[in-house]
Design an enzyme around this catalytic site. Structure first.
Site, PDB file in Angstrom:
ATOM      1  CG  ASP A 192       5.161  -7.029  -6.412  1.00 53.90           C
ATOM      2  OD1 ASP A 192       4.426  -7.910  -5.945  1.00 53.90           O
ATOM      3  OD2 ASP A 192       5.011  -6.536  -7.550  1.00 53.90           O
ATOM      4  CE  LYS A 252       1.759  -4.523  -0.029  1.00 56.03           C
ATOM      5  NZ  LYS A 252       2.637  -4.467  -1.220  1.00 56.03           N
ATOM      6  N   GLY A 288       0.042 -10.513  -3.359  1.00 54.64           N
ATOM      7  CA  GLY A 288       0.728 -11.630  -2.725  1.00 54.64           C
ATOM      8  C   GLY A 288       1.795 -11.158  -1.767  1.00 54.64           C
ATOM      9  CG  HIS A 289       1.592  -9.990   1.656  1.00 54.12           C
ATOM     10  ND1 HIS A 289       1.904  -8.879   0.920  1.00 54.12           N
ATOM     11  CD2 HIS A 289       0.438  -9.702   2.311  1.00 54.12           C
ATOM     12  CE1 HIS A 289       0.981  -7.946   1.123  1.00 54.12           C
ATOM     13  NE2 HIS A 289       0.087  -8.433   1.949  1.00 54.12           N
ATOM     14  CD  GLN A 319      -3.481  -4.926  -5.093  1.00 50.31           C
ATOM     15  OE1 GLN A 319      -4.186  -4.313  -4.309  1.00 50.31           O
ATOM     16  NE2 GLN A 319      -3.744  -6.167  -5.407  1.00 50.31           N
ATOM     17  CB  THR A 340      -5.254  -2.503  -8.126  1.00 49.81           C
ATOM     18  OG1 THR A 340      -6.038  -3.655  -7.815  1.00 49.81           O
ATOM     19  CG2 THR A 340      -5.323  -1.494  -6.980  1.00 49.81           C
ATOM     20  N   GLY A 375       3.329 -14.962 -10.758  1.00 49.59           N
ATOM     21  CA  GLY A 375       4.418 -15.737 -11.333  1.00 49.59           C
ATOM     22  C   GLY A 375       5.141 -15.009 -12.446  1.00 49.59           C
ATOM     23  CG  ASP A 412      19.427  -8.320   1.120  1.00 44.51           C
ATOM     24  OD1 ASP A 412      18.439  -7.616   1.395  1.00 44.51           O
ATOM     25  OD2 ASP A 412      19.325  -9.458   0.617  1.00 44.51           O
TER      26      ASP A 412
END
Length: 427
Positions: free
Chosen positions: A13, A16, A40-41, A223, A238, A301, A332
């Site tokens: 997370d 990437k 997920g990306h 991952q 994983t 989620g 940021d």
């Protein structure tokens, strides 16, 4: 021309997708080499946000060929749904290529994943329940089903029978679940054959030929380093190798072909699921990072656990991956803190430890040793050059670079494709 590996240097997370997408316009192929739809990306293009779960990020770059390598496990229903969703939004998906040697996630893999995790109770790993672990287990046990098997009903049936012989015994006798019919599985899988046939090829040959021709190939890990089955915080990991070595086995290219290895670092640290996390925050700062950073898993989620930057982990990632560069994301998000803690070492049973302990016991007992760095309040989302950053933000980046052991060559200052400061070219 280079072959580059781009991977997560923390627990995943890290952003990437943004990094891959940034390079996508300059490379010819983007290759996913491990994992499945448990990764997920999120990629933001203009005012459009795309959540990719199984597809390589390069699918959003018109001149790029996206490739799913042999090391990936593929849920055909998820893949076709994701392709359909992009097509409905006007994205050309026709260039996608899939290795015939990639293994398939079947309905019985997701069933086994969910019932096993439920059975573990408080000892559960925190899997996504999507069948990834059981599919890799079948691969290693040599009872897996590969993409190419979709095109030979006889082989597909034989392999489904072999896999279900034992699984049905476990489901019925241990978990009190109904046995799964071989015919039902075969029928469902055969239903995907025609839709996938045109995408499948010998991707290993294709990629090696591309490198021989001087094409630029980017290998994209899912991952992160600390979730690697060999080099991560086992057993809270994983089931594959997101580290740089996984690119070679998961795509079928030799290690001598890799020119550059880029690690993606978030300016703080997050992880999803169970397992040790020395810098995790349980206070208002943790909630603030989660809210400002939008720290919710793209695929799961689930809210991400949040903590301060961990330089011990960053140094470890540099070592086990042979990192040549870092891409620092989400700088940021740290705007507004008067002082920002950075973990420079651990304290374990009264000892100061500056490298990641190999002992699982020691890591579970590790307490962060912090150095306080001055923060900044200025909005940095419009910065285009490193010199545009506030002095304290510049000092923060330089401190992280020195602690982590590799140069920071790009900095994310916002979620958008153009909200990136490029310090050194990756190509």
């Amino acid at each position: 021309m280079p072959a580059l590996v781009l991977l997560g240097a923390q627990w995943g997370d890290e952003g990437k997708g943004k990094a891959t997408d940034l390079l996508g316009g300059s490379v010819d192929y983007v290759v996913r080499y491990q994992g499945g739809n448990n990764a997920g990306h999120t990629v933001v293009v203009g005012d459009q946000k795309y959540a990719l779960h199984l597809l390589p990020s390069g699918i959003l770059s018109p001149g790029c060929v996206p490739v799913i390598g042999n090391g990936v496990v593929v849920d055909p229903a998820v893949l076709l749904s994701e392709l359909s969703g992009l097509q409905e939004r006007g994205v050309d998906t026709s260039k996608l290529l899939i290795s015939g040697n990639a293994h398939l996630i079947t309905p019985y893999h997701t069933t086994m994943d969910k019932v096993t995790e439920r059975f573990l109770g408080k000892r559960k790993i925190g899997t996504t329940g999507r069948g990834i672990g059981p599919t890799y287990a079948d691969k290693i046990n040599r009872v897996g089903i590969r993409v190419q098997d979709l095109f030979d009903e006889s082989i597909l049936t034989q392999k489904a029978e072999a896999a279900l012989d034992q699984k049905n015994q476990i489901l019925a006798k241990l978990y009190n679940r109904r046995a799964i019919a071989v015919e039902q599985v075969v029928e469902e899988l055969l239903g995907y054959a025609d839709a996938l046939r045109g995408y499948v090829c010998d991707t290993t040959l294709l990629l090696n030929d591309a490198l021989d021709e001087g094409k630029v190939v980017l290998f994209e890990g899912g991952q992160g380093t600390l979730l690697d089955v060999d080099h991560g915080t086992y057993p809270f990991v994983t089931s594959s190798n997101p580290t740089a070595g996984g690119a070679c086995t998961g795509a079928g290219v030799g290690p001598t072909r890799i020119n550059r290895v880029i690690g993606i670092l978030k300016a703080y640290t997050t992880r999803v699921g169970a397992g040790p996390f020395p810098t995790e925050l349980f206070d208002e700062d943790g909630d603030k990072l989660r809210t400002i950073g939008g720290e919710r898993g793209v695929t799961t989620g689930r809210d991400r656990r949040c903590g301060w930057f961990d330089a011990v982990i960053a140094r470890y990632a540099t070592r086990v991956n042979g990192l040549t560069d870092f891409f620092l994301t989400k700088l940021d998000v740290l705007t507004g803190w008067e002082r920002i803690p950075v973990c420079t070492a651990y304290e374990i049973d009264g000892r100061r430890v500056e490298e990641l302990p190999y002992s699982q016991t020691d890591f579970h007992h590790a307490k962060p040793v912090y150095e306080m760095l001055p923060g900044w309040s200025e909005d940095i989302s419009g910065a285009k050059e490193f010199s545009d950053l506030p002095k304290n933000a510049q000092a923060y980046v330089k401190a992280l670079e020195e602690m982590s052991g590799a140069p920071i060559s790009a900095i994310g200052v916002g979620p958008g494709r153009d909200e990136t400061i490029q310090i050194n070219s990756f190509l």
